[in-house]
Enzyme design. Structure first.
Site, PDB file in Angstrom:
ATOM      1  N   GLU A 183      93.350 -74.446 -10.389  1.00 31.00           N
ATOM      2  CA  GLU A 183      92.112 -74.484  -9.584  1.00 31.00           C
ATOM      3  C   GLU A 183      91.475 -73.103  -9.502  1.00 31.00           C
ATOM      4  OE1 GLU A 183      93.060 -76.431  -5.832  1.00 31.00           O
ATOM      5  OE2 GLU A 183      92.761 -78.373  -6.759  1.00 31.00           O
TER       6      GLU A 183
ATOM      7  N   GLU B 187      95.867 -83.582 -11.031  1.00 27.47           N
ATOM      8  CA  GLU B 187      96.151 -83.743  -9.593  1.00 27.47           C
ATOM      9  C   GLU B 187      95.241 -84.808  -9.031  1.00 27.47           C
ATOM     10  OE1 GLU B 187      96.193 -80.466  -6.842  1.00 27.47           O
ATOM     11  OE2 GLU B 187      97.017 -79.112  -8.359  1.00 27.47           O
TER      12      GLU B 187
HETATM   13  C1  BG6 Z   1      95.145 -78.604  -4.710  1.00 30.48           C
HETATM   14  C2  BG6 Z   1      96.225 -77.658  -5.059  1.00 30.48           C
HETATM   15  O1  BG6 Z   1      94.161 -77.851  -4.098  1.00 30.48           O
HETATM   16  O2  BG6 Z   1      95.326 -79.594  -3.768  1.00 30.48           O
HETATM   17  C3  BG6 Z   1      97.597 -78.044  -4.569  1.00 30.48           C
HETATM   18  O3  BG6 Z   1      96.266 -77.333  -6.419  1.00 30.48           O
HETATM   19  C4  BG6 Z   1      97.465 -78.707  -3.208  1.00 30.48           C
HETATM   20  O4  BG6 Z   1      98.406 -76.917  -4.563  1.00 30.48           O
HETATM   21  C5  BG6 Z   1      96.611 -79.961  -3.344  1.00 30.48           C
HETATM   22  O5  BG6 Z   1      98.684 -78.991  -2.609  1.00 30.48           O
HETATM   23  C6  BG6 Z   1      96.467 -80.769  -2.075  1.00 30.48           C
HETATM   24  O6  BG6 Z   1      96.089 -79.960  -1.014  1.00 30.48           O
HETATM   25  P1  BG6 Z   1      96.918 -79.910   0.326  1.00 30.48           P
HETATM   26  O7  BG6 Z   1      96.336 -78.830   1.114  1.00 30.48           O
HETATM   27  O8  BG6 Z   1      96.766 -81.249   0.954  1.00 30.48           O
HETATM   28  O9  BG6 Z   1      98.316 -79.628  -0.075  1.00 30.48           O
END
Ligand code: BG6
Length: 476
Positions: A182, A374
């Protein structure tokens, strides 16, 4: 949708990051990293944003990354669970400070190399392809304190030395690489994104875009080195994705959304097309930004990535009247709350069609294969009387998003694979909570770090196993 929507060999799997799962924060010779300085609680945000300097640990705070889910010791059990689900790919990151505890050493820490060799070998033993991020929100603290992190051009040398070490040490074990997780989050969360802290009165935008230039140069050089070490290596960039919708069809709102999209896509424009987009000249002039570049940088940037990867949790929304009061950074990047989409308990929008829209925009813009690395739902899971977790809400979120991804594939977009985020419960990056769970596997640990760390299968575990076995045809 027909059974053949997903191509043969589509890489189904899940994703973790070292800093949110491994723990063992000083074990095996590992050095302190930026993420180790992020406490649980109200001070987490100012530290993440680089507004509050945190260069030493405090006794009165709890740091969730220090033990996380203890993946460092339990990875064999965890990889076996992923194999049981039929994973074909597993995404994780290498903790930079496990290989180079300070970041500026010439030789790597042998124990760090051994750990990742064992981890990737274990994946391969189960027929799982590792997908490895070189930098997922962690910079060795020594580089922050001594050099100001990515403000300094020296970081390009430290990072490329680290990258070359990884490509060489794990050659034959890892083929798919991502340079920076990201990368656009540098603009929105500068300490957690890139180890940046600011002095009072400093032109923050100047610092951020200079650091960005250094990361883009480092990423392009790492891509070049990966191809030199082994032409079979495939390197991707990684965007915190999600298009901005205009709040209305008012031309000013449409323009605001376009500008917001550009701010994020700028990084991928450079990494996938090999040059700064034309509009940056005006932006930099108007913001008083002067990015120092060296001779030869243009040629370096022409080493573009092989594929474009991204995370997608939610779409975003912008208007000409958007300001601090009416927007929120629930999903890290500031957005208006779109009244047409529902929201998770943490206020993140739920918009599967937005995924199809984002994927189409990205393929139209880059014409490179996409990899959705993701996607998932952060939710509270409560075991029932028998200890079972019936996470139908998570199944429904994943089903809708996989369907939308299938539509994008049917639109003609080449997609390499899909790794659902936090396939095993882990520490949330934004809040540091354990209770914001994404996993298909439950981990017995609470926000304060209490619990047995035992793993158990959720209902979504069995569902995803079926999805993979049917190559995405059976989503019921
Ligand atoms: C992304 C990241 O922003 O979202 C992860 O690459 C992160 O590291 C994921 O965990 C979800 O966000 P959060 O804050 O709910 O863990």
């Amino acid at each position: 949708m027909s059974a053949s929507t997903f191509p043969a060999g589509f890489l189904w799997g899940g994703a973790l990051a070292a800093n949110q799962s491994e723990g063992g924060y000083l074990e095996g010779g590992k050095g302190l990293a930026t993420v180790d300085m992020l406490p649980l609680g109200p001070e987490r945000l100012p530290v993440k944003l680089g507004q509050q300097k945190r260069f030493t640990l405090r006794d009165d705070e709890f740091y969730p990354s220090h033990q996380a889910i203890d993946f460092y010791h339990r990875y064999k059990e965890d990889i076996a669970l992923m194999a049981e689900m039929g994973f074909r790919v597993f995404r994780t990151s290498i903790a930079w400070s496990r290989l180079f505890p300070q970041g500026d050493e010439l030789s790597p820490n042998a124990q760090g190399i051994a750990f990742y060799r064992d981890l990737f070998t274990e994946c391969r033993r189960h027929g799982i392809e590792p997908l490895v991020t070189l930098c997922h929100f962690d910079v060795p603290m020594h580089l922050v304190i001594e050099y100001g992190s990515w403000r300094s051009r020296k970081m390009v040398d430290f990072f490329t030395h680290y990258a070359r070490t990884c490509f060489t040490a794990f050659d034959g074990l890892v083929k798919y690489w991502l340079t920076f997780n990201e990368i656009n989050i540098l603009l929105h969360s500068p300490f957690s994104g890139a180890g940046l802290v600011f002095a009072e009165g400093e032109n923050v935008e100047q610092v951020k875009y200079q650091a960005t230039h250094h990361e883009l140069i480092a990423s392009a050089l790492a891509t070049k080195i990966a191809h030199e070490v082994n032409p079979a290596n495939q390197v991707g960039c990684m965007l915190a994705g999600g298009n901005f919708y205009p709040w209305s069809c008012k031309p000013e709102d449409v323009w605001a959304a376009l500008e917001k999209d550009r701010e994020n896509l700028f990084f991928i424009d450079v990494q996938a097309r090999g040059a700064y987009p034309a509009w940056t000249a005006r932006l930099f002039r108007e913001k008083g930004i002067q990015v120092a570049m060296e001779e030869g940088d243009d040629a370096i940037l022409r080493h573009t990535v092989d594929f474009v990867s991204f995370s997608y949790y939610a779409s975003r929304c912008a208007s000409a009247e958007m300001n601090e009061q009416n927007s929120s950074a629930a999903n890290v990047v500031k957005s208006l709350a779109n009244p047409h989409v529902s929201r998770s308990e943490w206020g993140w929008g739920i918009d599967p069609l937005g995924l199809r829209i984002t994927m189409n925009m990205m393929y139209d813009r880059y014409q490179k294969p996409l990899f959705l690395v993701e996607n998932g739902l952060g939710a509270r899971d409560e075991p029932d009387a028998n200890g079972a977790i019936n996470d139908d809400y998570r199944i429904s979120y994943l089903r809708e998003h996989i369907l939308a991804m299938g539509e994008a594939i049917a639109d003609g977009i080449p997609v390499i694979g899909y790794t659902t985020w936090g396939c095993i419960d882990l520490v949330a990056a934004s809040t540091g909570e354990m209770s914001k769970r994404y996993g298909l596997v439950y981990v017995d640990r609470d926000d304060q770090g209490k619990g047995s760390l035992a793993r158990s299968r959720k209902k979504s575990f069995w569902w995803y196993k079926k999805v993979i076995a049917s190559n995405g045809a059976d989503l019921d």
